[in-house]
Design a protein around this motif. Structure first.
Motif, PDB file in Angstrom:
ATOM      1  N   ASP A 168      40.576  38.217  40.395  1.00  0.00           N
ATOM      2  CA  ASP A 168      40.755  37.397  39.191  1.00  0.00           C
ATOM      3  C   ASP A 168      39.423  37.179  38.477  1.00  0.00           C
ATOM      4  O   ASP A 168      39.330  37.303  37.251  1.00  0.00           O
ATOM      5  CB  ASP A 168      41.384  36.060  39.576  1.00  0.00           C
ATOM      6  N   TYR A 169      38.370  36.855  39.255  1.00  0.00           N
ATOM      7  CA  TYR A 169      37.055  36.654  38.645  1.00  0.00           C
ATOM      8  C   TYR A 169      36.578  37.941  37.986  1.00  0.00           C
ATOM      9  O   TYR A 169      36.081  37.925  36.835  1.00  0.00           O
ATOM     10  CB  TYR A 169      36.028  36.207  39.685  1.00  0.00           C
ATOM     11  N   LEU A 170      36.726  39.071  38.659  1.00  0.00           N
ATOM     12  CA  LEU A 170      36.245  40.346  38.123  1.00  0.00           C
ATOM     13  C   LEU A 170      37.003  40.749  36.854  1.00  0.00           C
ATOM     14  O   LEU A 170      36.429  41.371  35.952  1.00  0.00           O
ATOM     15  CB  LEU A 170      36.382  41.440  39.190  1.00  0.00           C
ATOM     16  N   ALA A 171      38.267  40.372  36.783  1.00  0.00           N
ATOM     17  CA  ALA A 171      39.053  40.708  35.587  1.00  0.00           C
ATOM     18  C   ALA A 171      38.613  39.893  34.382  1.00  0.00           C
ATOM     19  O   ALA A 171      38.799  40.316  33.226  1.00  0.00           O
ATOM     20  CB  ALA A 171      40.541  40.478  35.869  1.00  0.00           C
ATOM     21  N   ARG A 172      38.042  38.722  34.615  1.00  0.00           N
ATOM     22  CA  ARG A 172      37.655  37.827  33.521  1.00  0.00           C
ATOM     23  C   ARG A 172      36.196  37.941  33.101  1.00  0.00           C
ATOM     24  O   ARG A 172      35.768  37.277  32.163  1.00  0.00           O
ATOM     25  CB  ARG A 172      37.931  36.375  33.928  1.00  0.00           C
TER      26      ARG A 172
END
Length: 298
Positions: A168-172
């Motif tokens: 999730d962090y990497l996608a944002r």
């Protein structure tokens, strides 16, 4: 003089030089010479010599009566110390970093206690390096190179490190292509890993990053830091072993492909002394076998 005193007591208790020599498995001539040496050192005659017996003089009786209980007490203390040094029993005090002891060696403590029921473990866990002598510890576990050659030490194994972040962090956030890109990301810092040391898998290039970006969380509990990384709160540098479960089920990923954390040596350290007591020696052997017999530190 102490050995000669023990010989004198043995002579008096056995009544003759020959009987004492036989009990001590020593030539009578040697025993006589040692007795004469003791008398010269004390400046008085201890025994009246006759053809059949040796009878203590007045001074000899006084010396015998005073010294025999002292020798008995010393022999008892020596036997007690020998038992302590050679029997795996008693308390072992250990200093160790929180994550190393609680995650990487968690199973080692349980198996050790099961194997040695007469040993009690006192684990003092702290990320700061505490002094063994000040804390009265028998053993310490250390991560990283050691700088005190006077202490006894054994290499237990290697603890690998890694960068992690949630999908999730990497996608944002922007994709990381090099370690320097970390300055533009939100970071989580778990003590004592405050310097992030990375190595390129192909070229072998090494970089040490002192995080200067926004540190969202700084904590001295690695498990909490990993949970925050799983929750998408930022990028974390941590022991690979501590994050392997979350990596295996894709709750965490390496945010910088091609780069990995370096391996840090894990040592056992003990105060300078000639011989380790049995209770400490068996723990050291257990930790060495635990480290060598599996991939728990990898």
């Amino acid at each position: 003089m102490l050995d000669d005193l023990a010989l004198f007591v043995c002579i008096v208790e056995n009544g003759s030089l020959n009987a004492a020599a036989a009990k001590l498995d020593m030539p009578a001539a040697t025993l006589t010479r040692r007795l004469q040496k003791l008398e010269q050192a004390l400046g008085c005659r201890l025994l009246h010599r006759s053809a059949r017996r040796l009878i203590p003089t007045g001074e000899g009786w006084q010396y015998f009566e005073r010294c025999r209980p002292l020798l008995a007490s010393l022999q008892q203390a020596t036997a007690s110390l020998d038992a302590e040094l050679n029997r795996p029993a008693g308390t072992v005090r250990v200093l160790a970093p929180i994550t190393l002891a609680g995650i990487m060696y968690r199973d080692a403590w349980a198996s050790f206690l099961a194997r040695y029921p007469e040993i009690q473990l006192e684990l003092r866990l702290a990320n700061e390096r505490e002094d063994l002598l000040t804390q009265g510890a028998d053993l310490a576990l250390r991560v990283g190179e050691l700088d005190d050659p006077l202490f006894g030490q054994r290499l237990l194994g290697w603890g690998h490190t890694t960068l992690v972040a949630s999908p999730d962090y990497l996608a944002r956030h922007p994709v990381l292509r090099a370690p320097n890109d970390l300055s533009g990301h939100t970071l989580l810092m778990a003590e004592p890993l405050t310097s992030w040391r990375l190595q390129h898998e192909s070229s072998g290039e090494r970089m040490t990053i002192q995080p200067d970006g926004p540190v969202r969380l700084r904590v001295n509990d690695m498990q909490l830091a990993i949970e925050m990384a799983v929750a998408g709160q930022g990028i974390l540098y941590c022991p690979l072993r501590a994050a392997e479960a979350a990596l295996a089920d894709d709750r965490l990923r390496n945010p910088l492909p091609g780069w990995r954390g370096i391996s840090l040596p894990v040592y056992a350290l003990w105060p300078p002394q000639r011989t380790l007591p049995a209770r400490v020696r068996v723990l050291l052997d257990h930790l060495l076998a635990y480290s060598a017999g599996s991939e728990r530190l990898i």
